[in-house]
Design a protein around this motif. Structure first.
Motif, PDB file in Angstrom:
ATOM      1  N   ARG A  82      18.944  -8.647 -27.068  1.00 59.11           N
ATOM      2  CA  ARG A  82      19.206  -8.040 -28.379  1.00 59.11           C
ATOM      3  C   ARG A  82      18.030  -7.169 -28.842  1.00 59.11           C
ATOM      4  NH1 ARG A  82      23.746 -10.276 -30.530  1.00 59.11           N
ATOM      5  NH2 ARG A  82      24.439 -12.244 -29.606  1.00 59.11           N
ATOM      6  N   PRO A  83      17.666  -6.183 -28.043  1.00 56.24           N
ATOM      7  CA  PRO A  83      16.475  -5.383 -28.372  1.00 56.24           C
ATOM      8  C   PRO A  83      16.708  -4.447 -29.543  1.00 56.24           C
ATOM      9  CG  PRO A  83      17.612  -4.479 -26.474  1.00 56.24           C
ATOM     10  CD  PRO A  83      18.314  -5.748 -26.802  1.00 56.24           C
ATOM     11  N   ASP A  84      15.613  -4.107 -30.205  1.00 55.58           N
ATOM     12  CA  ASP A  84      15.650  -3.099 -31.272  1.00 55.58           C
ATOM     13  C   ASP A  84      15.589  -1.690 -30.712  1.00 55.58           C
ATOM     14  OD1 ASP A  84      15.650  -5.073 -33.277  1.00 55.58           O
ATOM     15  OD2 ASP A  84      13.465  -5.145 -33.307  1.00 55.58           O
ATOM     16  N   VAL A  85      14.882  -1.540 -29.584  1.00 61.57           N
ATOM     17  CA  VAL A  85      14.692  -0.244 -28.938  1.00 61.57           C
ATOM     18  C   VAL A  85      14.926  -0.423 -27.448  1.00 61.57           C
ATOM     19  CG1 VAL A  85      13.030   1.571 -28.362  1.00 61.57           C
ATOM     20  CG2 VAL A  85      13.019   0.558 -30.659  1.00 61.57           C
ATOM     21  N   ALA A 104      26.965  -0.387 -24.935  1.00 63.06           N
ATOM     22  CA  ALA A 104      26.585  -1.776 -25.188  1.00 63.06           C
ATOM     23  C   ALA A 104      25.949  -1.965 -26.557  1.00 63.06           C
ATOM     24  CB  ALA A 104      25.629  -2.253 -24.101  1.00 63.06           C
ATOM     25  N   VAL A 105      25.192  -0.971 -27.034  1.00 65.48           N
ATOM     26  CA  VAL A 105      24.517  -1.128 -28.325  1.00 65.48           C
ATOM     27  C   VAL A 105      25.345  -0.583 -29.483  1.00 65.48           C
ATOM     28  CG1 VAL A 105      22.259  -1.008 -27.214  1.00 65.48           C
ATOM     29  CG2 VAL A 105      23.233   1.069 -28.244  1.00 65.48           C
ATOM     30  N   GLU A 106      26.475   0.032 -29.199  1.00 67.61           N
ATOM     31  CA  GLU A 106      27.273   0.665 -30.254  1.00 67.61           C
ATOM     32  C   GLU A 106      27.651  -0.308 -31.372  1.00 67.61           C
ATOM     33  OE1 GLU A 106      28.979   4.258 -31.804  1.00 67.61           O
ATOM     34  OE2 GLU A 106      27.396   3.727 -30.387  1.00 67.61           O
ATOM     35  N   PRO A 107      27.978  -1.577 -31.075  1.00 72.71           N
ATOM     36  CA  PRO A 107      28.311  -2.500 -32.172  1.00 72.71           C
ATOM     37  C   PRO A 107      27.115  -2.898 -33.031  1.00 72.71           C
ATOM     38  CG  PRO A 107      29.227  -3.262 -30.078  1.00 72.71           C
ATOM     39  CD  PRO A 107      28.231  -2.197 -29.760  1.00 72.71           C
ATOM     40  N   TYR A 117      25.241   5.977 -20.410  1.00 73.64           N
ATOM     41  CA  TYR A 117      26.510   5.805 -21.112  1.00 73.64           C
ATOM     42  C   TYR A 117      26.782   4.316 -21.367  1.00 73.64           C
ATOM     43  CZ  TYR A 117      31.397   6.522 -22.417  1.00 73.64           C
ATOM     44  OH  TYR A 117      32.596   6.542 -23.099  1.00 73.64           O
ATOM     45  N   ALA A 118      26.586   3.489 -20.342  1.00 74.98           N
ATOM     46  CA  ALA A 118      26.839   2.049 -20.489  1.00 74.98           C
ATOM     47  C   ALA A 118      25.897   1.426 -21.519  1.00 74.98           C
ATOM     48  CB  ALA A 118      26.676   1.353 -19.138  1.00 74.98           C
ATOM     49  N   LEU A 119      24.654   1.890 -21.530  1.00 79.71           N
ATOM     50  CA  LEU A 119      23.704   1.389 -22.515  1.00 79.71           C
ATOM     51  C   LEU A 119      24.147   1.720 -23.929  1.00 79.71           C
ATOM     52  CD1 LEU A 119      20.979   0.356 -23.574  1.00 79.71           C
ATOM     53  CD2 LEU A 119      20.004   2.598 -22.967  1.00 79.71           C
ATOM     54  N   ALA A 148      24.325  -4.599 -15.408  1.00 78.18           N
ATOM     55  CA  ALA A 148      23.006  -5.151 -15.703  1.00 78.18           C
ATOM     56  C   ALA A 148      22.539  -4.763 -17.095  1.00 78.18           C
ATOM     57  CB  ALA A 148      22.005  -4.688 -14.652  1.00 78.18           C
ATOM     58  N   LEU A 149      22.729  -3.501 -17.466  1.00 76.38           N
ATOM     59  CA  LEU A 149      22.301  -3.070 -18.795  1.00 76.38           C
ATOM     60  C   LEU A 149      23.067  -3.793 -19.897  1.00 76.38           C
ATOM     61  CD1 LEU A 149      21.623   0.726 -18.376  1.00 76.38           C
ATOM     62  CD2 LEU A 149      20.070  -0.948 -19.378  1.00 76.38           C
TER      63      LEU A 149
END
Length: 207
Positions: free
Chosen positions: A60-63, A152-155, A147-149, A51-52
């Motif tokens: 595509r959130p900033d925060v 997901a945002v690492e790129p 961790y999954a979050l 889901a995350l």
């Protein structure tokens, strides 16, 4: 984007979701130009992580501030580290109880939060809210979601993403937990976009 969890472990409510709902309603500490997206996650290893990832791809959130319940704490916990291990003390809401398995095969050993936790800690204390920086999010669904979050945002460099644990409502009332989430989000928005986005932190009372 702010997320909370559904109830688990026999509880009728999950304080993390109650805090998120109140934040969406009352927008504590959030400037008018901040667009807030909220979501309730399942307390399942497979469901929460998927889901995350989907929410991050869609919005595509900033925060991103993911939240969960820490039943044994007396303060809002700003989590610093997500580790690539699952060791479930109780089954999740799907009945799964993984032991000593990775959150993600081949993933990094750990991710650090990209939320400005020390600045948020100062702001929370200034607002009269109990808060600490924590160096472990455990090994249950909260840590897996954290961790999954971060994966997901690492790129997307520059995205502020992390995890916050809230206590039981009889320790920190839901309104105060919601205020705390608002302070964390506002601090992260200000750090990412500049002080023009920062709103004053209200004293806050139950609405």
């Amino acid at each position: 984007m702010v997320t909370g969890f559904e109830p688990f472990g026999g509880d009728d409510v999950n304080e993390s979701w109650e805090a998120v709902r109140r934040l969406a309603r009352d927008r504590y500490a959030l400037a008018p130009d901040v667009e807030l997206v909220t979501a309730r996650l399942p307390v399942t290893f497979a469901g929460a992580t998927a889901a995350l990832a989907g929410l991050v791809a869609e919005h595509r959130p900033d925060v991103v501030v993911a939240t969960g319940l820490a039943a044994g704490t007396d303060a809002v916990r700003l989590e610093r580290v997500a580790v690539n291990v699952v060791d479930a003390r109780i089954p999740d809401n799907d009945g799964e109880q993984p032991v000593d398995v990775p959150v993600r095969d081949g993933g990094p050993t750990a991710y650090l939060t990209t939320l400005p936790v020390k600045a948020a800690l100062v702001a929370l204390h200034a607002a009269g809210l109990p808060a600490v920086v924590s160096n472990t999010a455990g090994t249950y669904v909260c840590n897996a979601a954290f961790y999954a979050l971060r994966h997901a945002v690492e790129p997307s460099p520059g995205v502020a993403a992390g995890f916050v644990h809230v206590p039981r409502a009889d320790v920190v009332p839901a309104a105060d937990a919601a205020r705390a989430l608002g302070v964390v989000v506002a601090t992260a928005v200000a750090a990412r976009h500049g002080a023009a986005h920062q709103a004053p932190v209200p004293a806050g009372t139950e609405h």
